[in-house]
Enzyme design. Structure first.
Site, PDB file in Angstrom:
ATOM      1  N   ASP A   1       0.826  -1.209   0.000  1.00 36.84           N
ATOM      2  CA  ASP A   1       0.000   0.000   0.000  1.00 36.84           C
ATOM      3  C   ASP A   1       0.861   1.260   0.000  1.00 36.84           C
ATOM      4  O   ASP A   1       1.810   1.376   0.775  1.00 36.84           O
ATOM      5  CB  ASP A   1      -0.896  -0.007   1.251  1.00 36.84           C
ATOM      6  CG  ASP A   1      -1.753   1.233   1.336  1.00 36.84           C
ATOM      7  OD1 ASP A   1      -2.642   1.372   0.488  1.00 36.84           O
ATOM      8  OD2 ASP A   1      -1.512   2.062   2.231  1.00 36.84           O
TER       9      ASP A   1
ATOM     10  N   GLU B   1       1.112  -0.957  -5.074  1.00 33.81           N
ATOM     11  CA  GLU B   1       0.020  -0.001  -5.232  1.00 33.81           C
ATOM     12  C   GLU B   1       0.678   1.348  -5.489  1.00 33.81           C
ATOM     13  O   GLU B   1       0.987   2.089  -4.573  1.00 33.81           O
ATOM     14  CB  GLU B   1      -0.869   0.058  -3.981  1.00 33.81           C
ATOM     15  CG  GLU B   1      -2.160   0.826  -4.237  1.00 33.81           C
ATOM     16  CD  GLU B   1      -2.218   2.184  -3.567  1.00 33.81           C
ATOM     17  OE1 GLU B   1      -2.986   3.038  -4.047  1.00 33.81           O
ATOM     18  OE2 GLU B   1      -1.510   2.418  -2.573  1.00 33.81           O
TER      19      GLU B   1
HETATM   20  C1  GLC Z   1      -3.812   3.642  -0.629  1.00 39.41           C
HETATM   21  C2  GLC Z   1      -5.214   3.091  -0.453  1.00 39.41           C
HETATM   22  C3  GLC Z   1      -6.119   4.188   0.024  1.00 39.41           C
HETATM   23  C4  GLC Z   1      -5.597   4.728   1.323  1.00 39.41           C
HETATM   24  C5  GLC Z   1      -4.121   5.117   1.214  1.00 39.41           C
HETATM   25  C6  GLC Z   1      -3.499   5.328   2.559  1.00 39.41           C
HETATM   26  O1  GLC Z   1      -3.744   4.605  -1.617  1.00 39.41           O
HETATM   27  O2  GLC Z   1      -5.643   2.505  -1.656  1.00 39.41           O
HETATM   28  O3  GLC Z   1      -7.439   3.723   0.179  1.00 39.41           O
HETATM   29  O4  GLC Z   1      -6.345   5.851   1.678  1.00 39.41           O
HETATM   30  O5  GLC Z   1      -3.343   4.132   0.572  1.00 39.41           O
HETATM   31  O6  GLC Z   1      -3.187   4.110   3.171  1.00 39.41           O
END
Ligand code: GLC
Length: 647
Positions: free
Chosen positions: A286, A328
């Site tokens: 993430d 991500e």
């Molecule tokens: C990523 C997640 C998002 C979250 C962010 C902070 O972008 O997809 O939903 O708010 O990380 O953890």
């Protein structure tokens, strides 16, 4: 319009006989560990030395000790899974891979509930299940679980770690992999490390970025963008206990972790190994772009991010090779390939990454009815390593950020800002002709940027109030969009509810702590009454579900869609038709997509030029619909999936 002919069944290969008269002695062996360590040690120690200098070797040695402990404790079942995947390194790339992503509680109540819903997932054809953050978060607002208070326990209302392990086993038995988030840019303010830092323990103060005054924060802010300008402006939060500014890129309760401290690397290595031993197959890294800070930059995707990821990936290759990494990284296309590894790091960083650009371009094509910008943007993405895999998607739990590059827009005669503004307005239903029912997310007053929330169905203007003719068109558009996601190559991931064309949750704001974050509109509880109509061809849900499962079934028979192969976009003749080409050693695959609500031609000379004149469509089992004018005619939102070897 889209009656589906049955696809030829795959030839079923009988199961191999099991060896008899042989009893295993436990699957871990010192030789296996030593062989993997020898193979992957350079990938572990080199990047750590590059980032941490003299301390890199000590850190690498410490990580090997952690890996060895985890290896010894790993179950026989998981050792067997490691071996299977070492023998099948392209498991993520098979065209049979189909993902589904959901919040545990919104999909099925709790972890045991998810286990009970495995038959539903199997009905859809799912082989990869991403359960949204389920490790113990802070109380109150926790950004959908992205503010983790304890990485070693499960959110109590969802179950226990034993339930998690049991679910992983059940998923594995059903041929599905389990995907969980690893939030590694920040922890909840209530996490033990943060509490100890606030209590003054200097070792834990070094786990975070804290500043007694605004000098350094202000210097960073000069080049830092804001992630949530609306409800969490700025990147630093004043903490009364610490009497200091704490780096908080996201919400003020999410404290950024200091990855320049080697102790932090060891902590996360241990967390990764722990999750791996519970049966997690893929870790979604993430907000990985943000983990390294450098003054004068936007602090995203710095070279150290990729080096550290490579080291952690090497660690899993040594201890638990069944586990893969998904980045991500919702970043500019020019920066994205680095998450798969470029140059010396090629293929050594993350295995999977989100194809954000494809997602944005699908919505842009649907709103504008034109493909030229998509062609320009998608052609601009450099080739990925052949071992890496795109994660393709139409919707996910997050908003859509309109990542249209100014240069791409200019190249096709558009103005970047105006087109982004058009898309946000279109999907909010605020543009003439739009039936979309999305919501504006994070309107940034300073830059004028607006992002978009909404489920796929609502963005297409599909809900219980939609007129019958419009329903047919919206469903055709949904099918076309899913066909692009499934026909691109990579793991297509369906966002929970979209398989049933479920609209926005009208009551999203009524849940505690959700009222300011309209992403909850497209995170509805799965409507199980609606799901019971999924085989009813007269219902909207049934039509959407059948369209999707037909695509999934056709895809699973198409080796051409193996993710190692790149898709290229063919030249544009008709501005409303996108043509994609994949040249696999078994033959050519051509995808043809009408992104408009009108009949459109695919020009005859192109069809001949690509060697597809005699082709039969995999989705309808019909030959091409040649018009008297020598062109192939596509119905509104029509799709063709063609190969040159199926007559
Ligand atoms: C990523 C997640 C998002 C979250 C962010 C902070 O972008 O997809 O939903 O708010 O990380 O953890």
């Amino acid at each position: 319009m889209f009656a589906m002919a049955p696809i030829r069944p795959a030839v079923r290969i009988p199961a191999a006989p099991r060896p008899i008269g042989w009893t295993g002695q436990g699957k871990a062996s010192a030789e296996m560990f030593a062989a993997r360590l020898e193979r992957w040690w350079p990938d572990l120690v080199e990047p750590l030395t590059a980032v941490y200098g003299d301390r890199g070797l000590t850190l690498a040695t410490e990580l090997v000790t952690l890996a060895e402990d985890a290896y010894r404790q790993r179950s026989d079942r998981l050792h067997a899974r490691d071996l299977q995947r070492m023998l099948h390194p392209d498991w993520l790339q098979e065209p049979t891979m189909v993902g589904y992503a959901a919040y545990t509680e919104r999909f099925a109540g709790d972890l045991r509930g998810v286990a009970e819903r495995i038959p539903y997932l199997a009905d859809l054809g799912v082989t990869y299940l991403h359960l949204m953050p389920l490790l113990k978060p802070r109380e109150g607002d926790n950004d959908g679980g992205y503010a983790v208070a304890d990485y070693r326990s499960v959110r109590p209302d969802l179950g226990t770690t034993a339930d998690l392990e049991a679910l992983a086993e059940q998923l594995h038995d059903a041929g599905m992999s389990l995907v969980l988030d690893l939030v590694l840019n920040h922890v909840a303010r209530e996490h033990d490390w943060a509490q100890r830092a606030r209590a003054g323990e200097s070792a834990y103060l070094d786990y975070f970025y804290t500043y007694p005054d605004r000098d350094i924060p202000d210097a960073y802010e000069r080049t830092l963008p804001e992630v949530f300008p609306d409800f969490a402006p700025g990147n630093f939060t004043w903490d009364e206990d610490l009497q200091a500014w704490v780096w908080t890129t996201f919400n003020e309760f999410q404290w950024d972790v200091n990855w320049s401290n080697p102790a932090v690397v060891a902590e996360y290595a241990s967390i990764i190994l722990n999750l791996a031993n519970r049966g997690v197959d893929v870790l979604r890294l993430d907000a990985i772009a943000f983990i390294w800070k450098r003054m004068g930059t936007d602090c995203q995707g710095e070279p150290e991010v990729h080096l550290i990821t490579q080291a952690l990936r090497a660690l899993t290759r040594i201890a638990c090779p069944a586990v893969a990494f998904k980045a991500e990284a919702i970043v500019a296309p020019s920066k994205l390939l680095a998450y798969f590894g470029r140059g010396a790091l090629a293929g050594k960083v993350s295995d999977l990454a989100y194809h954000n650009s494809l997602m944005v371009q699908i919505w842009s094509m649907l709103a504008s009815g034109k493909v030229s910008l998509a062609v320009q943007a998608l052609r601009g993405l450099p080739a990925k390593p052949s071992t890496a895999t795109w994660l393709t998607y139409l919707r996910c739990h997050d908003d859509i950020g309109w990542a249209i590059m100014d240069d791409d827009a200019a190249a096709v005669g558009l103005h970047g800002w105006s087109h982004r503004r058009f898309l946000a307005n279109w999907y909010a239903g605020a543009h003439p002709g739009s039936r979309a029912r999305g919501l504006v997310f994070q309107h940034n007053a300073e830059t004028g940027d607006m992002r978009t929330s909404g489920s796929a169905a609502s963005l297409l203007g599909l809900d219980e109030h939609t007129a019958a003719d419009d329903v047919a068109l919206a469903l055709a558009a949904l099918r076309m969009a899913h066909a692009l996601v499934l026909g691109w190559g990579g793991i297509p991931v369906i966002w929970s509810g979209d398989e049933l064309a479920q609209p926005n949750d009208p009551n999203w704001a009524s849940e505690p702590a959700h009222e300011e974050d309209n992403r909850w509109a497209h995170r509805p509880r799965l409507d199980w009454d609606r799901a019971t109509t999924r085989h009813d061809p007269a219902s909207v849900a049934g039509r959407a579900f059948a369209d999707l499962t037909d695509l999934i079934r056709a895809r699973s028979h198409l080796p051409h869609l193996h993710a190692s192969i790149e898709t290229r976009v063919d030249d544009v003749d008709d501005p409303g038709v996108l043509v994609t080409v994949r040249d696999h050693p078994v033959g050519r695959f051509v995808g043809v997509y009408n992104v408009t609500a009108q009949w459109r031609p695919w020009l005859g000379h192109r069809v001949h030029g690509l060697g597809m004149a005699e082709a039969v469509d995999w989705l309808t089992d019909s030959p091409l619909a040649w018009g008297g004018d020598g062109h192939v005619w596509l119905p509104p939102y029509g799709v063709l999936w063609l190969t040159d070897d199926r007559h």
